[in-house]
Design a protein around this motif. Structure first.
Motif, PDB file in Angstrom:
ATOM      1  N   PHE A 176       0.833  -1.202   0.000  1.00 38.94           N
ATOM      2  CA  PHE A 176       0.000   0.000   0.000  1.00 38.94           C
ATOM      3  C   PHE A 176       0.867   1.252   0.000  1.00 38.94           C
ATOM      4  CE2 PHE A 176       0.671  -1.350   4.343  1.00 38.94           C
ATOM      5  CZ  PHE A 176       0.734  -0.214   5.138  1.00 38.94           C
ATOM      6  N   VAL A 177       0.267   2.339  -0.444  1.00 39.73           N
ATOM      7  CA  VAL A 177       0.938   3.641  -0.473  1.00 39.73           C
ATOM      8  C   VAL A 177       0.069   4.628   0.279  1.00 39.73           C
ATOM      9  CG1 VAL A 177       1.831   5.516  -1.907  1.00 39.73           C
ATOM     10  CG2 VAL A 177       1.981   3.155  -2.720  1.00 39.73           C
ATOM     11  N   ILE A 178       0.691   5.366   1.181  1.00 38.47           N
ATOM     12  CA  ILE A 178      -0.029   6.398   1.915  1.00 38.47           C
ATOM     13  C   ILE A 178       0.675   7.746   1.722  1.00 38.47           C
ATOM     14  CG2 ILE A 178      -0.972   4.859   3.665  1.00 38.47           C
ATOM     15  CD1 ILE A 178       1.271   5.799   5.558  1.00 38.47           C
ATOM     16  N   ALA A 179      -0.112   8.805   1.657  1.00 38.50           N
ATOM     17  CA  ALA A 179       0.435  10.163   1.651  1.00 38.50           C
ATOM     18  C   ALA A 179       0.688  10.561   3.089  1.00 38.50           C
ATOM     19  CB  ALA A 179      -0.552  11.118   0.991  1.00 38.50           C
ATOM     20  N   ASP A 180       1.947  10.822   3.441  1.00 41.32           N
ATOM     21  CA  ASP A 180       2.233  11.130   4.853  1.00 41.32           C
ATOM     22  C   ASP A 180       2.910  12.481   5.053  1.00 41.32           C
ATOM     23  OD1 ASP A 180       4.766  10.546   3.951  1.00 41.32           O
ATOM     24  OD2 ASP A 180       5.263   9.195   5.600  1.00 41.32           O
ATOM     25  N   GLU A 181       2.683  13.389   4.111  1.00 46.13           N
ATOM     26  CA  GLU A 181       3.134  14.761   4.343  1.00 46.13           C
ATOM     27  C   GLU A 181       2.241  15.398   5.396  1.00 46.13           C
ATOM     28  OE1 GLU A 181       3.855  18.995   1.956  1.00 46.13           O
ATOM     29  OE2 GLU A 181       3.045  17.249   0.898  1.00 46.13           O
ATOM     30  N   SER A 182       2.839  16.160   6.277  1.00 42.99           N
ATOM     31  CA  SER A 182       2.093  16.773   7.373  1.00 42.99           C
ATOM     32  C   SER A 182       1.658  18.184   6.968  1.00 42.99           C
ATOM     33  CB  SER A 182       2.952  16.837   8.642  1.00 42.99           C
ATOM     34  OG  SER A 182       3.348  15.536   9.015  1.00 42.99           O
ATOM     35  N   PHE A 183       0.405  18.316   6.612  1.00 45.07           N
ATOM     36  CA  PHE A 183      -0.140  19.627   6.265  1.00 45.07           C
ATOM     37  C   PHE A 183      -1.659  19.509   6.215  1.00 45.07           C
ATOM     38  CE2 PHE A 183      -0.464  17.538   2.256  1.00 45.07           C
ATOM     39  CZ  PHE A 183      -1.467  18.174   1.542  1.00 45.07           C
ATOM     40  N   GLY A 214      -4.297  20.997   3.921  1.00 48.70           N
ATOM     41  CA  GLY A 214      -4.586  21.748   2.704  1.00 48.70           C
ATOM     42  C   GLY A 214      -4.949  20.759   1.627  1.00 48.70           C
ATOM     43  N   VAL A 215      -5.917  21.087   0.814  1.00 48.59           N
ATOM     44  CA  VAL A 215      -6.404  20.134  -0.180  1.00 48.59           C
ATOM     45  C   VAL A 215      -5.560  20.245  -1.449  1.00 48.59           C
ATOM     46  CG1 VAL A 215      -8.413  19.292  -1.440  1.00 48.59           C
ATOM     47  CG2 VAL A 215      -8.717  20.325   0.801  1.00 48.59           C
ATOM     48  N   ARG A 216      -4.501  19.447  -1.477  1.00 43.14           N
ATOM     49  CA  ARG A 216      -3.655  19.288  -2.658  1.00 43.14           C
ATOM     50  C   ARG A 216      -2.975  17.933  -2.541  1.00 43.14           C
ATOM     51  NH1 ARG A 216       1.413  19.338  -0.895  1.00 43.14           N
ATOM     52  NH2 ARG A 216       2.103  20.787   0.726  1.00 43.14           N
ATOM     53  N   ALA A 217      -2.387  17.483  -3.644  1.00 46.94           N
ATOM     54  CA  ALA A 217      -1.662  16.212  -3.616  1.00 46.94           C
ATOM     55  C   ALA A 217      -0.437  16.341  -2.717  1.00 46.94           C
ATOM     56  CB  ALA A 217      -1.241  15.827  -5.032  1.00 46.94           C
ATOM     57  N   ALA A 218      -0.241  15.345  -1.883  1.00 49.71           N
ATOM     58  CA  ALA A 218       0.899  15.357  -0.965  1.00 49.71           C
ATOM     59  C   ALA A 218       2.209  15.248  -1.733  1.00 49.71           C
ATOM     60  CB  ALA A 218       0.781  14.210   0.026  1.00 49.71           C
ATOM     61  N   GLU A 219       3.250  15.800  -1.160  1.00 49.17           N
ATOM     62  CA  GLU A 219       4.570  15.766  -1.780  1.00 49.17           C
ATOM     63  C   GLU A 219       5.503  14.811  -1.054  1.00 49.17           C
ATOM     64  OE1 GLU A 219       5.825  19.835  -2.042  1.00 49.17           O
ATOM     65  OE2 GLU A 219       4.264  20.340  -3.517  1.00 49.17           O
ATOM     66  N   ARG A 220       4.941  14.026  -0.145  1.00 55.47           N
ATOM     67  CA  ARG A 220       5.701  12.964   0.518  1.00 55.47           C
ATOM     68  C   ARG A 220       4.781  11.763   0.684  1.00 55.47           C
ATOM     69  NH1 ARG A 220       7.685  14.792   6.011  1.00 55.47           N
ATOM     70  NH2 ARG A 220       5.882  13.736   6.888  1.00 55.47           N
ATOM     71  N   ALA A 221       5.297  10.580   0.412  1.00 56.35           N
ATOM     72  CA  ALA A 221       4.488   9.364   0.501  1.00 56.35           C
ATOM     73  C   ALA A 221       5.373   8.213   0.952  1.00 56.35           C
ATOM     74  CB  ALA A 221       3.835   9.050  -0.844  1.00 56.35           C
ATOM     75  N   ARG A 222       4.707   7.121   1.287  1.00 59.17           N
ATOM     76  CA  ARG A 222       5.433   5.936   1.761  1.00 59.17           C
ATOM     77  C   ARG A 222       4.762   4.685   1.212  1.00 59.17           C
ATOM     78  NH1 ARG A 222       6.869   4.759   8.175  1.00 59.17           N
ATOM     79  NH2 ARG A 222       8.400   3.084   7.821  1.00 59.17           N
ATOM     80  N   PHE A 223       5.569   3.797   0.672  1.00 56.77           N
ATOM     81  CA  PHE A 223       5.113   2.488   0.196  1.00 56.77           C
ATOM     82  C   PHE A 223       5.494   1.447   1.237  1.00 56.77           C
ATOM     83  CE2 PHE A 223       6.443  -1.475  -1.998  1.00 56.77           C
ATOM     84  CZ  PHE A 223       5.224  -1.868  -2.535  1.00 56.77           C
TER      85      PHE A 223
END
Length: 365
Positions: free
Chosen positions: A144-151, A153-162
């Motif tokens: 699985f992949v999760i967006a884990d940028e801490s913010f 705001g409704v936009r695509a995250a710029e940090r993720a983790r597989f």
């Protein structure tokens, strides 16, 4: 990026006798192996820090975007121990491709297919002792992949983790392979046109949980969804694709329409049926057609399919106003024959004519 080296941090492994106790009755998704895979991604650096680490909690900021905006995707596949002692996976490259298709829809980074497959290989190799050998048992793998940028705001995250975790599994449905009853959801939809129905993401499954509760309240094991715009046109079950079988051996399955997950088990069964000379119709299929076909004898079987349950025969479709019941005719002959062939390939008992198996651990001796 595609040649990342995996660092390995050894876990405190569960003793063999405890693992044997789990294998006696693993259920589905109840226990997890000693290790997991983790690979980080940032917009600037791409994929990096590939690791096999001890299974356990992951640190997460309360502002992680996955918690607030549901930006995540996942996959499901299995590793099997064959009769000669080898360990194989089934079509992992197809899961890699589908995960990337989901990633595009959820605005997440795509993982190179070879890196996905290597991550599976790394985890299964290290936790090979967790692949059971009992009847209908396998090691279920959950990338699985999760967006884990801490913010916020409704936009695509710029940090993720597989990540990849693994769980020894028995039959998906309690009691093993036997015909199930399914409930028609008439007021609640799983997905809509232009939505995320074709992606494998948690939101689709969350949307199915209330109808699934309704199904259970009506004595059913699964729920069937129709197209929200037409109501009669079948999409899929809460977690599986649907097939109907006609008297002449033709298979009917709803065409992929943007609402329906492109199931790898579905795709494999279509190929196996065609190999046998069966016609396969991928088109709009309706509840009315199912009902009329059973009434006049032109539809003789129904089954659901997916990675977790493989093939599950359907005995009855229940609605508030009527039911469609195969009675003692379920499970159907073709249903069980296809199931036997597919599982035979997966467990190395049947010839793998299409090269679907990926060997992780070679056979002993």
């Amino acid at each position: 990026m595609t040649n990342l080296e995996f660092r390995h941090t050894e876990a405190d492994r569960l003793p063999a006798e405890k693992r044997a106790e789990i294998f006696a009755d693993p259920g589905f998704g109840n226990y997890f192996t000693d290790h997991m895979v983790s690979i980080m991604w940032t917009k600037d650096a791409g994929w990096h820090d590939a690791e096999v680490i001890p299974y356990g909690p992951i640190p997460m900021d309360p502002a992680s975007s996955v918690l607030h905006y549901g930006q995540e995707i996942f996959e499901g596949l299995k590793a099997y121990r064959t009769a000669d002692g080898a360990i194989v996976t089934f079509r992992p490259e197809a899961n890699a491709r589908r995960m990337n298709e989901s990633a595009v829809r959820l605005a997440l980074p795509q993982l190179p297919e070879e890196l996905f497959v290597e991550a599976i290989r790394q985890l299964v190799s290290i936790d090979a002792d967790w692949v059971p050998s009992g009847a209908d048992q396998s090691l279920y793998l959950r990338p699985f992949v999760i967006a884990d940028e801490s913010f916020l705001g409704v936009r695509a995250a710029e940090r993720a983790r597989f990540l990849v975790i693994a769980s020894p599994a028995g039959p998906y449905f309690t009691g093993g392979v036997k015909p199930v009853s399914i409930w028609l959801s008439e007021t609640l939809a799983r997905a809509g046109h232009g939505g995320t129905g074709a992606a494998k993401c948690g939101g689709n499954y969350a949307a199915s949980l209330l109808p699934q509760q309704e199904a259970a309240d009506n004595g059913c094991q699964q729920v069937l969804f129709t197209d929200s715009q037409t109501e009669d046109t079948i999409d899929e079950l809460g977690g599986m694709n649907l097939f109907l079988v006609k008297r002449d051996g033709t298979l009917l399955t709803p065409a992929l329409n943007g609402n329906i997950l492109d199931g790898i088990t579905r795709r494999s069964l279509i190929q196996l049926a065609k190999d046998r000379g069966h016609a396969v119709e991928e088109r709009a299929v309706t509840v009315s057609e199912w009902r009329d076909g059973v009434a006049d004898g032109s539809i003789t079987e129904a089954f659901a399919c997916g990675t977790a349950a493989v093939i599950t025969p359907i005995r009855e479709l229940k609605t508030r106003d009527f039911s469609i019941d195969f009675g003692d005719a379920a499970p159907g002959e073709l249903t069980m024959s296809l199931r036997e062939e597919l599982t035979g390939i997966q467990f190395g008992l049947r010839e793998d004519r299409h090269g679907w198996l990926e060997t992780i651990v070679e056979a002993k001796g």
